[in-house]
Motif scaffolding. Structure first.
Motif, PDB file in Angstrom:
ATOM      1  N   LYS A  92       0.856  -1.178   0.000  1.00 38.85           N
ATOM      2  CA  LYS A  92       0.000   0.000   0.000  1.00 38.85           C
ATOM      3  C   LYS A  92       0.894   1.229   0.000  1.00 38.85           C
ATOM      4  O   LYS A  92       1.906   1.255   0.713  1.00 38.85           O
ATOM      5  CB  LYS A  92      -0.904   0.008   1.245  1.00 38.85           C
ATOM      6  CG  LYS A  92      -1.754   1.273   1.381  1.00 38.85           C
ATOM      7  CD  LYS A  92      -2.509   1.275   2.703  1.00 38.85           C
ATOM      8  CE  LYS A  92      -3.254   2.598   2.887  1.00 38.85           C
ATOM      9  NZ  LYS A  92      -3.941   2.647   4.214  1.00 38.85           N
ATOM     10  N   THR A  94       1.353   5.384   0.566  1.00 33.85           N
ATOM     11  CA  THR A  94       0.843   6.639   1.119  1.00 33.85           C
ATOM     12  C   THR A  94       1.878   7.728   0.851  1.00 33.85           C
ATOM     13  O   THR A  94       3.011   7.441   0.452  1.00 33.85           O
ATOM     14  CB  THR A  94       0.579   6.545   2.634  1.00 33.85           C
ATOM     15  OG1 THR A  94       1.806   6.202   3.305  1.00 33.85           O
ATOM     16  CG2 THR A  94      -0.483   5.513   2.950  1.00 33.85           C
ATOM     17  N   TRP A 142       3.790   0.306   2.560  1.00 32.63           N
ATOM     18  CA  TRP A 142       3.372  -0.466   3.722  1.00 32.63           C
ATOM     19  C   TRP A 142       3.033  -1.896   3.314  1.00 32.63           C
ATOM     20  O   TRP A 142       2.475  -2.130   2.241  1.00 32.63           O
ATOM     21  CB  TRP A 142       2.135   0.164   4.359  1.00 32.63           C
ATOM     22  CG  TRP A 142       2.317   1.605   4.721  1.00 32.63           C
ATOM     23  CD1 TRP A 142       2.110   2.686   3.909  1.00 32.63           C
ATOM     24  CD2 TRP A 142       2.754   2.120   5.974  1.00 32.63           C
ATOM     25  NE1 TRP A 142       2.391   3.853   4.580  1.00 32.63           N
ATOM     26  CE2 TRP A 142       2.783   3.535   5.845  1.00 32.63           C
ATOM     27  CE3 TRP A 142       3.108   1.540   7.190  1.00 32.63           C
ATOM     28  CZ2 TRP A 142       3.165   4.371   6.903  1.00 32.63           C
ATOM     29  CZ3 TRP A 142       3.488   2.368   8.230  1.00 32.63           C
ATOM     30  CH2 TRP A 142       3.510   3.753   8.090  1.00 32.63           C
ATOM     31  N   ASN A 144       1.209  -5.076   5.418  1.00 34.98           N
ATOM     32  CA  ASN A 144       0.585  -5.496   6.680  1.00 34.98           C
ATOM     33  C   ASN A 144       0.773  -4.436   7.772  1.00 34.98           C
ATOM     34  O   ASN A 144       1.141  -4.744   8.907  1.00 34.98           O
ATOM     35  CB  ASN A 144       1.169  -6.837   7.138  1.00 34.98           C
ATOM     36  CG  ASN A 144       0.924  -7.944   6.136  1.00 34.98           C
ATOM     37  OD1 ASN A 144      -0.131  -8.000   5.505  1.00 34.98           O
ATOM     38  ND2 ASN A 144       1.904  -8.825   5.965  1.00 34.98           N
ATOM     39  N   ASN A 145       0.538  -3.184   7.387  1.00 35.31           N
ATOM     40  CA  ASN A 145       0.616  -2.043   8.301  1.00 35.31           C
ATOM     41  C   ASN A 145       2.023  -1.766   8.834  1.00 35.31           C
ATOM     42  O   ASN A 145       2.183  -1.043   9.814  1.00 35.31           O
ATOM     43  CB  ASN A 145      -0.348  -2.228   9.487  1.00 35.31           C
ATOM     44  CG  ASN A 145      -1.797  -2.246   9.050  1.00 35.31           C
ATOM     45  OD1 ASN A 145      -2.209  -1.443   8.206  1.00 35.31           O
ATOM     46  ND2 ASN A 145      -2.574  -3.170   9.600  1.00 35.31           N
ATOM     47  N   GLU A 146       3.035  -2.323   8.183  1.00 36.10           N
ATOM     48  CA  GLU A 146       4.424  -2.075   8.565  1.00 36.10           C
ATOM     49  C   GLU A 146       5.126  -1.297   7.459  1.00 36.10           C
ATOM     50  O   GLU A 146       4.983  -1.615   6.276  1.00 36.10           O
ATOM     51  CB  GLU A 146       5.158  -3.400   8.808  1.00 36.10           C
ATOM     52  CG  GLU A 146       6.614  -3.228   9.199  1.00 36.10           C
ATOM     53  CD  GLU A 146       7.336  -4.551   9.342  1.00 36.10           C
ATOM     54  OE1 GLU A 146       8.564  -4.526   9.549  1.00 36.10           O
ATOM     55  OE2 GLU A 146       6.675  -5.603   9.251  1.00 36.10           O
TER      56      GLU A 146
END
Length: 220
Positions: A92, A94, A142, A144-146
């Motif tokens: 992902k 951002t 990102w 898994n939110n890392e």
């Protein structure tokens, strides 16, 4: 080229907000030494095709290499394997959500053939200041939110001056760079300044152009 110089440059900067003509840089691209890292000087530098690059124990060194490595966004090259990564939604993207963390990771990453980092504490503070003023931007990857990759640079409105990128997992920095190029293509940006040649950038479509051509595009 290593991120220092054994040759003394001809031009020493003082308090005045100015740079010599980039045509006076030496064969390695070293133009000047000294000055400061104020937002005003940094933006003046980037608008004139100049960037700082020095070690922690060195005076500030200013560079304008010839040739210059750039990527024209419409020429970004996406391999079959990267197309598969993009389609998989593994990552992902951002932007500007954690600039400080991106630059810290870029400073810590080990790079083949280099000792230490040119992203010194002074540079970190300077680019953080530019980020707060809206000039320096980060892109974060990102999984898994890392946070697993990203890049940062200076946005001049028609050219993005890339400074550094990092990856703690395979393909993360490539993903960031490709997505940046695709976004800038949609926004009609003319060029991404990659500064120096690397095989990594070349595989994604970056190419060397003369400094004079680079400056024409920059000033265009």
């Amino acid at each position: 080229m290593e991120k220092d110089s054994k040759k003394l440059p001809l031009f020493f900067l003082g308090d005045r907000l100015e740079f010599p003509s980039v045509e006076l840089a030496n064969k390695d691209g070293l133009l000047a030494v000294g000055g400061d890292l104020s937002p005003e000087r940094l933006i003046l530098a980037y608008k004139n095709g100049i960037f700082p690059w020095f070690n922690d124990d060195s005076l500030i060194l200013w560079w304008s290499p010839d040739p210059r490595m750039v990527l024209f966004p419409e020429k970004v090259r996406i391999s079959k394997s990267m197309r598969k990564v993009i389609r998989s939604n593994q990552f992902k993207l951002t932007s500007n959500t954690c600039f400080k963390e991106v630059i810290e990771n870029c400073a810590k990453i080990e790079r083949k053939g280099q000792e230490g980092t040119w992203i010194t504490p002074k540079l970190k503070l300077a680019y953080q200041d530019l980020h707060e003023k809206g000039f320096a931007k980060s892109y974060e990857v990102w999984e898994n939110n890392e946070l697993v990759g990203g890049l940062y640079g200076i946005d001049l409105g028609h050219i993005f001056c890339g400074e550094s990128m990092f990856s703690s997992t395979a393909n993360a920095s490539k993903f960031a760079f490709i997505q940046l190029a695709l976004e800038l293509r949609e926004k009609n940006y003319v060029m991404i300044d990659c500064q120096m040649h690397t095989a990594h950038l070349e595989t994604m479509g970056a190419e060397p152009i003369s400094r004079s051509e680079f400056l024409k595009v920059l000033k265009g």
